[in-house]
Design a protein around this motif. Structure first.
Motif, PDB file in Angstrom:
ATOM      1  N   MET A 140       0.837  -1.177   0.000  1.00 62.49           N
ATOM      2  CA  MET A 140       0.000   0.000   0.000  1.00 62.49           C
ATOM      3  C   MET A 140       0.885   1.244   0.000  1.00 62.49           C
ATOM      4  O   MET A 140       1.977   1.257   0.559  1.00 62.49           O
ATOM      5  CB  MET A 140      -0.911   0.019   1.228  1.00 62.49           C
ATOM      6  N   ASN A 141       0.406   2.280  -0.603  1.00 61.84           N
ATOM      7  CA  ASN A 141       1.090   3.556  -0.694  1.00 61.84           C
ATOM      8  C   ASN A 141       0.327   4.548   0.185  1.00 61.84           C
ATOM      9  O   ASN A 141      -0.776   4.957  -0.153  1.00 61.84           O
ATOM     10  CB  ASN A 141       1.120   4.003  -2.155  1.00 61.84           C
ATOM     11  N   LEU A 142       0.900   4.923   1.351  1.00 62.33           N
ATOM     12  CA  LEU A 142       0.242   5.805   2.316  1.00 62.33           C
ATOM     13  C   LEU A 142       0.870   7.186   2.276  1.00 62.33           C
ATOM     14  O   LEU A 142       2.090   7.323   2.288  1.00 62.33           O
ATOM     15  CB  LEU A 142       0.368   5.225   3.728  1.00 62.33           C
ATOM     16  N   LEU A 143       0.006   8.207   2.266  1.00 63.54           N
ATOM     17  CA  LEU A 143       0.447   9.592   2.354  1.00 63.54           C
ATOM     18  C   LEU A 143      -0.183  10.218   3.587  1.00 63.54           C
ATOM     19  O   LEU A 143      -1.393  10.181   3.751  1.00 63.54           O
ATOM     20  CB  LEU A 143       0.039  10.382   1.103  1.00 63.54           C
ATOM     21  N   ILE A 144       0.659  10.781   4.444  1.00 66.40           N
ATOM     22  CA  ILE A 144       0.195  11.508   5.625  1.00 66.40           C
ATOM     23  C   ILE A 144       0.506  12.979   5.398  1.00 66.40           C
ATOM     24  O   ILE A 144       1.644  13.337   5.076  1.00 66.40           O
ATOM     25  CB  ILE A 144       0.902  11.007   6.901  1.00 66.40           C
ATOM     26  N   ILE A 145      -0.496  13.824   5.558  1.00 69.03           N
ATOM     27  CA  ILE A 145      -0.320  15.267   5.394  1.00 69.03           C
ATOM     28  C   ILE A 145      -0.482  15.895   6.772  1.00 69.03           C
ATOM     29  O   ILE A 145      -1.501  15.680   7.438  1.00 69.03           O
ATOM     30  CB  ILE A 145      -1.353  15.857   4.416  1.00 69.03           C
ATOM     31  N   LEU A 146       0.502  16.670   7.198  1.00 64.18           N
ATOM     32  CA  LEU A 146       0.446  17.290   8.519  1.00 64.18           C
ATOM     33  C   LEU A 146       0.502  18.806   8.393  1.00 64.18           C
ATOM     34  O   LEU A 146       1.473  19.355   7.867  1.00 64.18           O
ATOM     35  CB  LEU A 146       1.599  16.791   9.398  1.00 64.18           C
ATOM     36  N   ALA A 147      -0.555  19.465   8.871  1.00 62.94           N
ATOM     37  CA  ALA A 147      -0.621  20.925   8.843  1.00 62.94           C
ATOM     38  C   ALA A 147      -0.685  21.507  10.255  1.00 62.94           C
ATOM     39  O   ALA A 147      -0.698  22.718  10.418  1.00 62.94           O
ATOM     40  CB  ALA A 147      -1.834  21.382   8.035  1.00 62.94           C
ATOM     41  N   SER A 148      -0.726  20.647  11.272  1.00 63.48           N
ATOM     42  CA  SER A 148      -0.796  21.089  12.666  1.00 63.48           C
ATOM     43  C   SER A 148       0.582  21.450  13.196  1.00 63.48           C
ATOM     44  O   SER A 148       1.599  20.999  12.674  1.00 63.48           O
ATOM     45  CB  SER A 148      -1.353  19.974  13.550  1.00 63.48           C
ATOM     46  N   ASN A 149       0.590  22.214  14.282  1.00 68.77           N
ATOM     47  CA  ASN A 149       1.874  22.584  14.883  1.00 68.77           C
ATOM     48  C   ASN A 149       2.572  21.348  15.458  1.00 68.77           C
ATOM     49  O   ASN A 149       1.932  20.340  15.719  1.00 68.77           O
ATOM     50  CB  ASN A 149       1.682  23.686  15.935  1.00 68.77           C
ATOM     51  N   PRO A 150       3.882  21.433  15.657  1.00 69.94           N
ATOM     52  CA  PRO A 150       4.662  20.249  16.044  1.00 69.94           C
ATOM     53  C   PRO A 150       4.448  19.767  17.476  1.00 69.94           C
ATOM     54  O   PRO A 150       4.975  18.731  17.856  1.00 69.94           O
ATOM     55  CB  PRO A 150       6.107  20.697  15.844  1.00 69.94           C
ATOM     56  N   TYR A 151       3.687  20.479  18.267  1.00 67.83           N
ATOM     57  CA  TYR A 151       3.457  20.039  19.644  1.00 67.83           C
ATOM     58  C   TYR A 151       1.992  19.674  19.873  1.00 67.83           C
ATOM     59  O   TYR A 151       1.518  19.663  20.994  1.00 67.83           O
ATOM     60  CB  TYR A 151       3.951  21.104  20.637  1.00 67.83           C
ATOM     61  N   SER A 152       1.315  19.330  18.801  1.00 74.01           N
ATOM     62  CA  SER A 152      -0.080  18.919  18.886  1.00 74.01           C
ATOM     63  C   SER A 152      -0.168  17.393  18.957  1.00 74.01           C
ATOM     64  O   SER A 152       0.803  16.686  18.689  1.00 74.01           O
ATOM     65  CB  SER A 152      -0.843  19.406  17.652  1.00 74.01           C
ATOM     66  N   HIS A 153      -1.347  16.909  19.293  1.00 71.05           N
ATOM     67  CA  HIS A 153      -1.570  15.465  19.287  1.00 71.05           C
ATOM     68  C   HIS A 153      -1.451  14.912  17.872  1.00 71.05           C
ATOM     69  O   HIS A 153      -1.085  13.755  17.686  1.00 71.05           O
ATOM     70  CB  HIS A 153      -2.955  15.135  19.864  1.00 71.05           C
ATOM     71  N   ASP A 154      -1.761  15.747  16.888  1.00 72.35           N
ATOM     72  CA  ASP A 154      -1.670  15.309  15.494  1.00 72.35           C
ATOM     73  C   ASP A 154      -0.245  14.902  15.128  1.00 72.35           C
ATOM     74  O   ASP A 154      -0.038  13.966  14.362  1.00 72.35           O
ATOM     75  CB  ASP A 154      -2.146  16.403  14.539  1.00 72.35           C
ATOM     76  N   PHE A 155       0.748  15.602  15.662  1.00 70.15           N
ATOM     77  CA  PHE A 155       2.140  15.256  15.375  1.00 70.15           C
ATOM     78  C   PHE A 155       2.433  13.842  15.857  1.00 70.15           C
ATOM     79  O   PHE A 155       2.982  13.024  15.123  1.00 70.15           O
ATOM     80  CB  PHE A 155       3.103  16.252  16.022  1.00 70.15           C
ATOM     81  N   ASN A 156       2.069  13.556  17.098  1.00 66.54           N
ATOM     82  CA  ASN A 156       2.307  12.224  17.661  1.00 66.54           C
ATOM     83  C   ASN A 156       1.564  11.157  16.874  1.00 66.54           C
ATOM     84  O   ASN A 156       2.102  10.076  16.625  1.00 66.54           O
ATOM     85  CB  ASN A 156       1.904  12.180  19.131  1.00 66.54           C
ATOM     86  N   THR A 157       0.348  11.464  16.471  1.00 62.47           N
ATOM     87  CA  THR A 157      -0.445  10.527  15.676  1.00 62.47           C
ATOM     88  C   THR A 157       0.240  10.237  14.342  1.00 62.47           C
ATOM     89  O   THR A 157       0.341   9.087  13.916  1.00 62.47           O
ATOM     90  CB  THR A 157      -1.861  11.085  15.441  1.00 62.47           C
ATOM     91  N   ALA A 158       0.727  11.285  13.677  1.00 58.17           N
ATOM     92  CA  ALA A 158       1.392  11.119  12.387  1.00 58.17           C
ATOM     93  C   ALA A 158       2.638  10.249  12.513  1.00 58.17           C
ATOM     94  O   ALA A 158       2.873   9.361  11.690  1.00 58.17           O
ATOM     95  CB  ALA A 158       1.758  12.489  11.803  1.00 58.17           C
ATOM     96  N   VAL A 159       3.427  10.481  13.551  1.00 55.51           N
ATOM     97  CA  VAL A 159       4.657   9.712  13.755  1.00 55.51           C
ATOM     98  C   VAL A 159       4.314   8.244  14.011  1.00 55.51           C
ATOM     99  O   VAL A 159       4.924   7.343  13.419  1.00 55.51           O
ATOM    100  CB  VAL A 159       5.500  10.307  14.905  1.00 55.51           C
ATOM    101  N   LYS A 160       3.334   7.989  14.865  1.00 51.74           N
ATOM    102  CA  LYS A 160       2.947   6.607  15.174  1.00 51.74           C
ATOM    103  C   LYS A 160       2.398   5.891  13.943  1.00 51.74           C
ATOM    104  O   LYS A 160       2.706   4.726  13.707  1.00 51.74           O
ATOM    105  CB  LYS A 160       1.917   6.585  16.304  1.00 51.74           C
ATOM    106  N   MET A 161       1.583   6.588  13.151  1.00 58.56           N
ATOM    107  CA  MET A 161       1.041   5.973  11.938  1.00 58.56           C
ATOM    108  C   MET A 161       2.152   5.675  10.937  1.00 58.56           C
ATOM    109  O   MET A 161       2.154   4.614  10.309  1.00 58.56           O
ATOM    110  CB  MET A 161      -0.014   6.870  11.292  1.00 58.56           C
TER     111      MET A 161
END
Length: 100
Positions: free
Chosen positions: A1-22
């Motif tokens: 599978m070809n996965l693309l993660i797009i991150l527009a949130s600041n680096p200290y948000s929960h989104d950052f941690n989610t992106a790294v884990k994914m």
């Protein structure tokens, strides 16, 4: 599978941690994994976790215009791109996850 993660949130948000884990989980499953930083997410590219992802095989892209606006100078292991480049990455991906 070809996965693309797009991150527009600041680096200290929960989104950052989610992106790294994914991204880590995706690499463990031998998926082609790409991550694109834009908006305030461009600051995330300066965090050591992103370099670790790049070293593990994740392709790292960033919006050059957003980096210039925020005076962020990414390292050479990250590829400069644009919104046009992002649109191409989206069409090539099987799954796209946007974290904003």
């Amino acid at each position: 599978m070809n996965l693309l993660i797009i991150l527009a949130s600041n680096p200290y948000s929960h989104d950052f941690n989610t992106a790294v884990k994914m991204a880590r989980a995706s690499v463990k499953r031998n998926h082609k994994t790409k991550i694109f930083f834009m908006g305030n997410g461009i600051y995330s590219i300066l965090r050591p976790e992103i370099k670790e992802l790049a070293d593990s095989g994740v392709k790292v892209y960033y919006c050059a215009h957003n980096a210039e606006q925020r005076k962020v100078k990414p390292e050479e292991w990250a590829e400069s791109s644009s919104m046009y480049g992002l649109s191409k990455l989206i069409t090539e991906a099987d799954k796209v996850i946007m974290l904003d």
